[in-house]
Design a protein around this motif. Structure first.
Motif, PDB file in Angstrom:
ATOM      1  N   UNK A  60     -13.639   2.555 -14.194  1.00  0.00           N
ATOM      2  CA  UNK A  60     -14.347   1.934 -13.068  1.00  0.00           C
ATOM      3  C   UNK A  60     -13.578   0.703 -12.591  1.00  0.00           C
ATOM      4  N   UNK A  61     -13.207  -0.175 -13.518  1.00  0.00           N
ATOM      5  CA  UNK A  61     -12.483  -1.401 -13.155  1.00  0.00           C
ATOM      6  C   UNK A  61     -11.146  -1.068 -12.509  1.00  0.00           C
ATOM      7  N   UNK A  62     -10.437  -0.117 -13.067  1.00  0.00           N
ATOM      8  CA  UNK A  62      -9.130   0.274 -12.534  1.00  0.00           C
ATOM      9  C   UNK A  62      -9.259   0.789 -11.110  1.00  0.00           C
ATOM     10  N   UNK A  63     -10.226   1.650 -10.895  1.00  0.00           N
ATOM     11  CA  UNK A  63     -10.402   2.249  -9.573  1.00  0.00           C
ATOM     12  C   UNK A  63     -10.840   1.208  -8.538  1.00  0.00           C
ATOM     13  N   UNK A  64     -11.639   0.241  -8.955  1.00  0.00           N
ATOM     14  CA  UNK A  64     -12.040  -0.830  -8.032  1.00  0.00           C
ATOM     15  C   UNK A  64     -10.835  -1.693  -7.676  1.00  0.00           C
ATOM     16  N   UNK A  65     -10.021  -2.020  -8.663  1.00  0.00           N
ATOM     17  CA  UNK A  65      -8.808  -2.802  -8.394  1.00  0.00           C
ATOM     18  C   UNK A  65      -7.897  -2.038  -7.436  1.00  0.00           C
ATOM     19  N   UNK A  66      -7.746  -0.742  -7.653  1.00  0.00           N
ATOM     20  CA  UNK A  66      -6.917   0.073  -6.749  1.00  0.00           C
ATOM     21  C   UNK A  66      -7.530   0.120  -5.349  1.00  0.00           C
ATOM     22  N   UNK A  67      -8.844   0.241  -5.277  1.00  0.00           N
ATOM     23  CA  UNK A  67      -9.539   0.222  -3.983  1.00  0.00           C
ATOM     24  C   UNK A  67      -9.240  -1.092  -3.250  1.00  0.00           C
ATOM     25  N   UNK A  68      -9.350  -2.195  -3.964  1.00  0.00           N
ATOM     26  CA  UNK A  68      -9.109  -3.505  -3.346  1.00  0.00           C
ATOM     27  C   UNK A  68      -7.659  -3.652  -2.886  1.00  0.00           C
ATOM     28  N   UNK A  69      -6.718  -3.204  -3.712  1.00  0.00           N
ATOM     29  CA  UNK A  69      -5.305  -3.309  -3.351  1.00  0.00           C
ATOM     30  C   UNK A  69      -4.998  -2.469  -2.115  1.00  0.00           C
ATOM     31  N   UNK A  70      -5.441  -1.219  -2.103  1.00  0.00           N
ATOM     32  CA  UNK A  70      -5.192  -0.358  -0.944  1.00  0.00           C
ATOM     33  C   UNK A  70      -5.862  -0.916   0.318  1.00  0.00           C
ATOM     34  N   UNK A  71      -7.070  -1.446   0.170  1.00  0.00           N
ATOM     35  CA  UNK A  71      -7.771  -2.004   1.326  1.00  0.00           C
ATOM     36  C   UNK A  71      -7.009  -3.203   1.872  1.00  0.00           C
ATOM     37  N   UNK A  72      -6.601  -4.109   0.983  1.00  0.00           N
ATOM     38  CA  UNK A  72      -5.842  -5.286   1.413  1.00  0.00           C
ATOM     39  C   UNK A  72      -4.554  -4.853   2.089  1.00  0.00           C
ATOM     40  N   UNK A  73      -3.877  -3.880   1.505  1.00  0.00           N
ATOM     41  CA  UNK A  73      -2.611  -3.404   2.074  1.00  0.00           C
ATOM     42  C   UNK A  73      -2.815  -2.755   3.436  1.00  0.00           C
ATOM     43  N   UNK A  74      -3.906  -2.037   3.614  1.00  0.00           N
ATOM     44  CA  UNK A  74      -4.150  -1.388   4.908  1.00  0.00           C
ATOM     45  C   UNK A  74      -4.375  -2.415   6.007  1.00  0.00           C
ATOM     46  N   UNK A  75      -4.946  -3.542   5.646  1.00  0.00           N
ATOM     47  CA  UNK A  75      -5.189  -4.614   6.619  1.00  0.00           C
ATOM     48  C   UNK A  75      -3.904  -5.394   6.892  1.00  0.00           C
ATOM     49  N   UNK A  86       0.947   1.885  11.315  1.00  0.00           N
ATOM     50  CA  UNK A  86      -0.269   2.661  11.575  1.00  0.00           C
ATOM     51  C   UNK A  86      -0.376   3.830  10.605  1.00  0.00           C
ATOM     52  N   UNK A  87       0.704   4.579  10.450  1.00  0.00           N
ATOM     53  CA  UNK A  87       0.704   5.733   9.542  1.00  0.00           C
ATOM     54  C   UNK A  87       0.441   5.291   8.102  1.00  0.00           C
ATOM     55  N   UNK A  88       1.125   4.248   7.673  1.00  0.00           N
ATOM     56  CA  UNK A  88       0.977   3.773   6.301  1.00  0.00           C
ATOM     57  C   UNK A  88      -0.417   3.185   6.081  1.00  0.00           C
ATOM     58  N   UNK A  89      -0.899   2.374   7.021  1.00  0.00           N
ATOM     59  CA  UNK A  89      -2.231   1.786   6.892  1.00  0.00           C
ATOM     60  C   UNK A  89      -3.295   2.874   6.825  1.00  0.00           C
ATOM     61  N   UNK A  90      -3.131   3.914   7.611  1.00  0.00           N
ATOM     62  CA  UNK A  90      -4.082   5.032   7.594  1.00  0.00           C
ATOM     63  C   UNK A  90      -4.085   5.705   6.223  1.00  0.00           C
ATOM     64  N   UNK A  91      -2.912   5.889   5.649  1.00  0.00           N
ATOM     65  CA  UNK A  91      -2.817   6.486   4.308  1.00  0.00           C
ATOM     66  C   UNK A  91      -3.443   5.563   3.266  1.00  0.00           C
ATOM     67  N   UNK A  92      -3.195   4.262   3.377  1.00  0.00           N
ATOM     68  CA  UNK A  92      -3.815   3.303   2.458  1.00  0.00           C
ATOM     69  C   UNK A  92      -5.337   3.350   2.558  1.00  0.00           C
ATOM     70  N   UNK A  93      -5.870   3.444   3.767  1.00  0.00           N
ATOM     71  CA  UNK A  93      -7.322   3.523   3.952  1.00  0.00           C
ATOM     72  C   UNK A  93      -7.885   4.780   3.296  1.00  0.00           C
ATOM     73  N   UNK A  94      -7.187   5.887   3.462  1.00  0.00           N
ATOM     74  CA  UNK A  94      -7.617   7.147   2.843  1.00  0.00           C
ATOM     75  C   UNK A  94      -7.617   7.005   1.319  1.00  0.00           C
ATOM     76  N   UNK A  95      -6.560   6.442   0.772  1.00  0.00           N
ATOM     77  CA  UNK A  95      -6.473   6.264  -0.680  1.00  0.00           C
ATOM     78  C   UNK A  95      -7.554   5.307  -1.166  1.00  0.00           C
ATOM     79  N   UNK A  96      -7.797   4.240  -0.420  1.00  0.00           N
ATOM     80  CA  UNK A  96      -8.833   3.275  -0.806  1.00  0.00           C
ATOM     81  C   UNK A  96     -10.187   3.972  -0.924  1.00  0.00           C
TER      82      UNK A  96
END
Length: 177
Positions: free
Chosen positions: A44-59, A67-77
């Protein structure tokens, strides 16, 4: 046949009635739930950290391919958040409590949270690929450790692992390696 399959249905029915408070954890559960709960809380902690990292990166992503990379980051998040929620649901099924306390979240995670100092897409992709590779190795070990003792948790982890491998493949494609 020397090894015919047989169930003692009367015994199973009696135990089911006597231990209803244990919910889905029956007498046939193959192990101790406590270490499984600890591991799932790490997931759970790992996945939340990954969610936060991908979200921050997409922004923060910027540049010609952002645009392409941010979209992929959002999908992964979004997928990482679903992994956390599925692991939390399994914790609940096993009679535990999922630990969503932000205090110590990074300590409980298998991966690290590393916000980039800049908006360099290549660095973001590389850091996320490293994180995915860490998760893949750790989840493979968890699956081997669980073995046949808890097939439901094993299948959950196998499904999450499959999606993490897909993430790593997506990142590798975007990096062109």
């Amino acid at each position: 046949m020397p090894n015919q399959f047989a169930l003692d249905v009367t015994k199973i029915r009696d135990e089911a009635r006597q231990r209803m408070e244990e919910g889905p954890v029956t007498a046939t559960y193959g192990g101790d739930t406590n270490p499984v709960l600890d591991i799932l809380n790490q997931v759970v902690a790992t996945e939340i950290v990954c969610y936060l990292r991908y979200t921050q990166n997409s922004i923060a992503a910027s540049g010609i391919d952002s645009f392409q990379v941010a979209t992929e980051f959002q999908k992964h998040a979004a997928e990482e958040l679903q992994h956390a929620l599925r692991a939390a649901d399994r914790i609940d099924q096993l009679g535990g409590v999922a630990n969503f306390d932000p205090e110590g979240l990074a300590r409980r995670a298998i991966t690290e949270y590393s916000a980039p100092a800049a908006t360099d897409l290549k660095s973001m992709l590389q850091e996320n690929l490293v994180a995915e590779r860490i998760v893949i190795s750790a989840y493979q070990e968890i699956i081997r450790w669980i073995g046949d003792a808890d097939p439901t948790t094993r299948r959950l982890m196998e499904k999450i692992l499959e999606e993490e491998e897909d993430h790593a493949n997506d990142l590798t494609d975007l990096l062109g390696v």
